[in-house]
Write an enzyme that holds these catalytic residues in place. Sequence first.
Site, PDB file in Angstrom:
ATOM      1  N   ASP A 181      -0.421   4.395   0.866  1.00  0.00           N
ATOM      2  CA  ASP A 181      -0.990   5.212   1.817  1.00  0.00           C
ATOM      3  C   ASP A 181      -0.229   5.338   3.213  1.00  0.00           C
ATOM      4  O   ASP A 181       0.313   4.247   3.616  1.00  0.00           O
ATOM      5  CB  ASP A 181      -2.640   5.008   1.946  1.00  0.00           C
ATOM      6  CG  ASP A 181      -3.004   3.970   2.691  1.00  0.00           C
ATOM      7  OD1 ASP A 181      -2.317   2.804   2.262  1.00  0.00           O
ATOM      8  OD2 ASP A 181      -3.704   3.823   3.783  1.00  0.00           O
ATOM      9  N   ASP A 234       6.311   1.645   6.757  1.00  0.00           N
ATOM     10  CA  ASP A 234       5.406   1.258   6.485  1.00  0.00           C
ATOM     11  C   ASP A 234       4.417   2.105   5.451  1.00  0.00           C
ATOM     12  O   ASP A 234       3.928   2.956   5.779  1.00  0.00           O
ATOM     13  CB  ASP A 234       4.377   1.382   7.911  1.00  0.00           C
ATOM     14  CG  ASP A 234       3.023   0.634   7.728  1.00  0.00           C
ATOM     15  OD1 ASP A 234       2.706  -0.066   6.699  1.00  0.00           O
ATOM     16  OD2 ASP A 234       2.096   0.962   8.651  1.00  0.00           O
ATOM     17  N   HIS A 238       0.812  -1.096  -0.130  1.00  0.00           N
ATOM     18  CA  HIS A 238       0.143  -0.156   0.187  1.00  0.00           C
ATOM     19  C   HIS A 238       0.978   1.200  -0.207  1.00  0.00           C
ATOM     20  O   HIS A 238       1.983   1.206   0.628  1.00  0.00           O
ATOM     21  CB  HIS A 238      -1.046  -0.050   1.302  1.00  0.00           C
ATOM     22  CG  HIS A 238      -0.206   0.020   2.487  1.00  0.00           C
ATOM     23  ND1 HIS A 238       0.103   1.070   3.163  1.00  0.00           N
ATOM     24  CD2 HIS A 238       0.136  -1.001   3.244  1.00  0.00           C
ATOM     25  CE1 HIS A 238       0.560   0.921   4.560  1.00  0.00           C
ATOM     26  NE2 HIS A 238       0.643  -0.467   4.490  1.00  0.00           N
ATOM     27  N   GLU A 263       4.987  -5.601   4.033  1.00  0.00           N
ATOM     28  CA  GLU A 263       4.920  -4.924   5.246  1.00  0.00           C
ATOM     29  C   GLU A 263       6.322  -5.229   6.348  1.00  0.00           C
ATOM     30  O   GLU A 263       6.845  -6.218   6.161  1.00  0.00           O
ATOM     31  CB  GLU A 263       3.732  -5.260   6.166  1.00  0.00           C
ATOM     32  CG  GLU A 263       2.442  -5.004   5.585  1.00  0.00           C
ATOM     33  CD  GLU A 263       1.804  -3.834   5.715  1.00  0.00           C
ATOM     34  OE1 GLU A 263       2.459  -2.899   6.326  1.00  0.00           O
ATOM     35  OE2 GLU A 263       0.571  -3.536   5.299  1.00  0.00           O
ATOM     36  N   GLU A 312      -4.938   1.083   2.910  1.00  0.00           N
ATOM     37  CA  GLU A 312      -4.673  -0.052   3.844  1.00  0.00           C
ATOM     38  C   GLU A 312      -4.873   0.505   5.259  1.00  0.00           C
ATOM     39  O   GLU A 312      -5.582  -0.187   6.063  1.00  0.00           O
ATOM     40  CB  GLU A 312      -3.374  -0.763   3.658  1.00  0.00           C
ATOM     41  CG  GLU A 312      -3.269  -1.881   4.375  1.00  0.00           C
ATOM     42  CD  GLU A 312      -2.834  -1.821   5.647  1.00  0.00           C
ATOM     43  OE1 GLU A 312      -2.577  -2.638   6.567  1.00  0.00           O
ATOM     44  OE2 GLU A 312      -2.216  -0.731   6.187  1.00  0.00           O
ATOM     45  N   GLU A 313      -4.327   1.696   5.263  1.00  0.00           N
ATOM     46  CA  GLU A 313      -4.444   2.336   6.769  1.00  0.00           C
ATOM     47  C   GLU A 313      -5.854   2.689   7.263  1.00  0.00           C
ATOM     48  O   GLU A 313      -5.937   3.030   8.570  1.00  0.00           O
ATOM     49  CB  GLU A 313      -3.420   3.501   6.795  1.00  0.00           C
ATOM     50  CG  GLU A 313      -2.026   3.221   6.426  1.00  0.00           C
ATOM     51  CD  GLU A 313      -1.441   2.294   7.614  1.00  0.00           C
ATOM     52  OE1 GLU A 313      -1.991   1.947   8.638  1.00  0.00           O
ATOM     53  OE2 GLU A 313      -0.158   1.911   7.260  1.00  0.00           O
TER      54      GLU A 313
HETATM   55 ZN   LIG Z   1       1.364  -1.134   6.353  1.00  0.00          ZN
END
Ligand SMILES: [Zn+2]
Length: 406
Positions: free
Chosen positions: A90, A119, A88, A179, A153-154
Amino acid sequence: MRSHSRERKRLIENVQKDFDNTLELLSKLVSEKSVGGSAAIGRCLEIVLEALPPTTRGLKLFEFEGVPNLVARFGNDSEENRLILCGHVDVVPASDGWTTNPFALARKRGRLIGRGTCDMKAGVAAFVAALRGLHLTGKLDDYSIDLVLTGDEETGSQHGAIPLLDDLTVSGRWAVFGEPTRLKVWVGNRGYVWLNIDIKGRGGHSALSHALANPWPAAAAIATALHGLDLGVVDRRFSPPTSTINVTQMAANTGSGGAINVIPDSISIGVDVRILPGQNADVVRKSISSLVAGVIGNELSVKVTALRSAPAFALDENHELTQAALKSVRYIGRTGITGTDLATNDASWFAAKGIASILLGPGNPIEAHAINESVTIRDLADAAMTFAVLPGYLTSTMVGSTRAAT
Ligand SMILES: [Zn+2]
């Protein structure tokens, strides 16, 4: 066998030669303030598109209620043996307290600092580096690889992973989530169930409590009992090996704004349950309902509602994906060990669709969402090399494969 190991060496050399481009890609991605709902998410995907090798079989941007997601297809397009590299772009917002600009990549003592480095923009950059390395080595067409990058995703995956899977846009045999795991092979994650417990009594002036039904003693007793409730599932792949239950909210509903001399009509309790493979929202709700029924008195009524949930999953240690990932990590000189994620992430949704999934990426998970978030340059480089050799190990580790593992 020898040719396999020679090819692998050449692949590693190509990834290493290209490493300046990987650093530049990460720098460009960090410069975009891609917090939830921002236009910078789309710009991150455009930056990735520019860096990808040209031999793609299809590039598609999917938008769900304004959230962009990217699916880029490479290689021989076999769905049966497709590997999905999933990430991801974001990030969570950056609060005060940073010693560098969170949206400009800083380099200090072997670390790369910036919001989203850990992240998981380093994971995304490492995926692209692996694809470029495979292309430079002329190996990309030997495999079937999808790069899937989501934009929310967040914030719950409702406009990313979940609709991409439900629409059958994304499918395959294996999925790797880049991740942060410090390049450990995480073979599962816990799921969650969020519940509301609504206790209804009869409120009014506290001086007349003998004629009312105060929900507070029951609410307190339920909270205490929930923290002692054993849901009866133990899975040693997780540490702790049990589910956890936490009361996280308790709100009294009074018509008068909550004066101290007012007994509320009702109390709403918010409960967060972290579940293991084999548990689901329905089973958890039933267990909690029967606990609540044993605590509540006749003068009160209660309703337990499951609000939202995500499934848990765990892959076997002997699964071909676990084994191939461990071989890849060890090949680049890192200790290949397995673990699991106590939180929930997009891998849950993929595993629920029958796609074998693991988490494997650069960065220490403790750095995710933190002030001065960072990743080591070594982790970024090692992740790029790990992802580059993984398709080869997967092909040779596959059940029924006629190719010997090297
Ligand atoms: Zn993540």
